[in-house]
Design a protein around this motif. Structure first.
Motif, mmCIF file in Angstrom:
data_model
loop_
_atom_site.group_PDB
_atom_site.id
_atom_site.type_symbol
_atom_site.label_atom_id
_atom_site.label_comp_id
_atom_site.label_asym_id
_atom_site.label_seq_id
_atom_site.Cartn_x
_atom_site.Cartn_y
_atom_site.Cartn_z
ATOM 1 N N PRO A 1 11.941 -33.179 -0.073
ATOM 2 C CA PRO A 1 12.855 -32.232 -0.713
ATOM 3 C C PRO A 1 14.268 -32.263 -0.133
ATOM 4 O O PRO A 1 15.231 -31.954 -0.836
ATOM 5 C CB PRO A 1 12.188 -30.869 -0.488
ATOM 6 C CG PRO A 1 11.222 -31.073 0.622
ATOM 7 C CD PRO A 1 10.850 -32.514 0.631
ATOM 8 N N GLU A 2 14.416 -32.666 1.136
ATOM 9 C CA GLU A 2 15.753 -32.725 1.736
ATOM 10 C C GLU A 2 16.596 -33.821 1.104
ATOM 11 O O GLU A 2 17.798 -33.671 0.946
ATOM 12 C CB GLU A 2 15.646 -32.941 3.248
ATOM 13 C CG GLU A 2 15.092 -31.736 3.981
ATOM 14 C CD GLU A 2 14.980 -31.969 5.475
ATOM 15 O OE1 GLU A 2 15.641 -32.882 5.998
ATOM 16 O OE2 GLU A 2 14.213 -31.225 6.109
ATOM 17 N N LEU A 3 15.973 -34.952 0.760
ATOM 18 C CA LEU A 3 16.689 -36.059 0.128
ATOM 19 C C LEU A 3 16.609 -35.994 -1.389
ATOM 20 O O LEU A 3 17.313 -36.726 -2.077
ATOM 21 C CB LEU A 3 16.117 -37.405 0.590
ATOM 22 C CG LEU A 3 16.255 -37.729 2.065
ATOM 23 C CD1 LEU A 3 15.532 -39.033 2.383
ATOM 24 C CD2 LEU A 3 17.719 -37.828 2.455
ATOM 25 N N TYR B 1 12.184 -45.900 -1.033
ATOM 26 C CA TYR B 1 12.566 -44.629 -1.646
ATOM 27 C C TYR B 1 12.916 -44.838 -3.113
ATOM 28 O O TYR B 1 13.346 -45.930 -3.506
ATOM 29 C CB TYR B 1 13.794 -44.039 -0.936
ATOM 30 C CG TYR B 1 13.520 -43.588 0.468
ATOM 31 C CD1 TYR B 1 13.205 -42.262 0.731
ATOM 32 C CD2 TYR B 1 13.551 -44.477 1.529
ATOM 33 C CE1 TYR B 1 12.938 -41.837 2.016
ATOM 34 C CE2 TYR B 1 13.283 -44.071 2.823
ATOM 35 C CZ TYR B 1 12.980 -42.744 3.058
ATOM 36 O OH TYR B 1 12.713 -42.330 4.333
ATOM 37 N N GLY B 2 12.757 -43.792 -3.900
ATOM 38 C CA GLY B 2 13.157 -43.824 -5.294
ATOM 39 C C GLY B 2 13.314 -42.418 -5.838
ATOM 40 O O GLY B 2 12.665 -41.491 -5.363
ATOM 41 N N LYS B 3 14.180 -42.282 -6.840
ATOM 42 C CA LYS B 3 14.417 -40.961 -7.427
ATOM 43 C C LYS B 3 13.376 -40.592 -8.479
ATOM 44 O O LYS B 3 13.222 -39.429 -8.807
ATOM 45 C CB LYS B 3 15.809 -40.907 -8.052
ATOM 46 C CG LYS B 3 16.912 -40.875 -7.018
ATOM 47 C CD LYS B 3 18.247 -40.544 -7.670
ATOM 48 C CE LYS B 3 19.330 -40.403 -6.643
ATOM 49 N NZ LYS B 3 19.293 -39.134 -5.954
ATOM 50 N N ASN B 4 12.673 -41.589 -9.020
ATOM 51 C CA ASN B 4 11.653 -41.334 -10.032
ATOM 52 C C ASN B 4 10.560 -42.386 -9.874
ATOM 53 O O ASN B 4 10.742 -43.376 -9.158
ATOM 54 C CB ASN B 4 12.268 -41.350 -11.438
ATOM 55 C CG ASN B 4 12.977 -42.651 -11.729
ATOM 56 O OD1 ASN B 4 12.399 -43.731 -11.607
ATOM 57 N ND2 ASN B 4 14.239 -42.566 -12.122
#
Length: 147
Positions: A87-89, A106-109
């Motif tokens: 949740p922080e990123l 990492y990925g946004k979706n």
């Protein structure tokens, strides 16, 4: 599977015909295996009991499991990654499991996360091939403790 507040992951190793387990949501590495579900469960309980006794003997406090708000597993080319939401990123983070090293992404979706998983895995496997290192980690079946 849970015992004394700790949760185990399990992966079937079809080559060695064992079920390999690792305690989740703690930084200490606690792993074990069994040739049957009953043996797996018994060895999981023994690994937790051994861990708690070892940290007590060292005069330390045992790690309490950290719970992630969202956790899932993603698979690419028979490699599994544990997926959590940070949740922080405001991004999803993946960590490839069962390998001889560390590889996260990492990925946004989910679509972006899967693409990053494939890229990270390809880079990791390329480095392993260059250095002639077996990419998958194999467990001895003995309890391991790292503090």
């Amino acid at each position: 599977m849970s015992y004394k507040g700790y949760t185990a992951s399990m992966v079937c190793d079809s080559e060695d015909k064992i079920i390999v387990g690792r305690v989740q949501d703690v930084d200490d590495i606690i792993s074990f295996h069994g040739e049957s579900a009953a043996e797996f469960e018994s060895n999981f309980h023994a690994a937790i009991d051994d861990y708690l006794a070892a940290v007590e003997e060292l005069g330390s406090a045992p790690q309490k499991p950290k719970r992630s708000p969202i956790m899932n597993v993603m698979t690419v080319d028979r490699y599994h990654a544990r997926i959590e939401f940070d949740p922080e990123l405001d991004m999803f983070r993946g960590e490839i499991l069962g390998i001889n090293g560390g590889a996260d992404f990492y990925g946004k979706n989910p679509k972006e996360l899967r693409a990053e998983f494939k890229r990270s895995l390809a880079v990791f496997l390329e480095v392993c091939a260059e250095k002639k290192i077996e990419p998958r980690r194999y467990f001895s079946g003995k309890s391991n403790l790292r503090t």
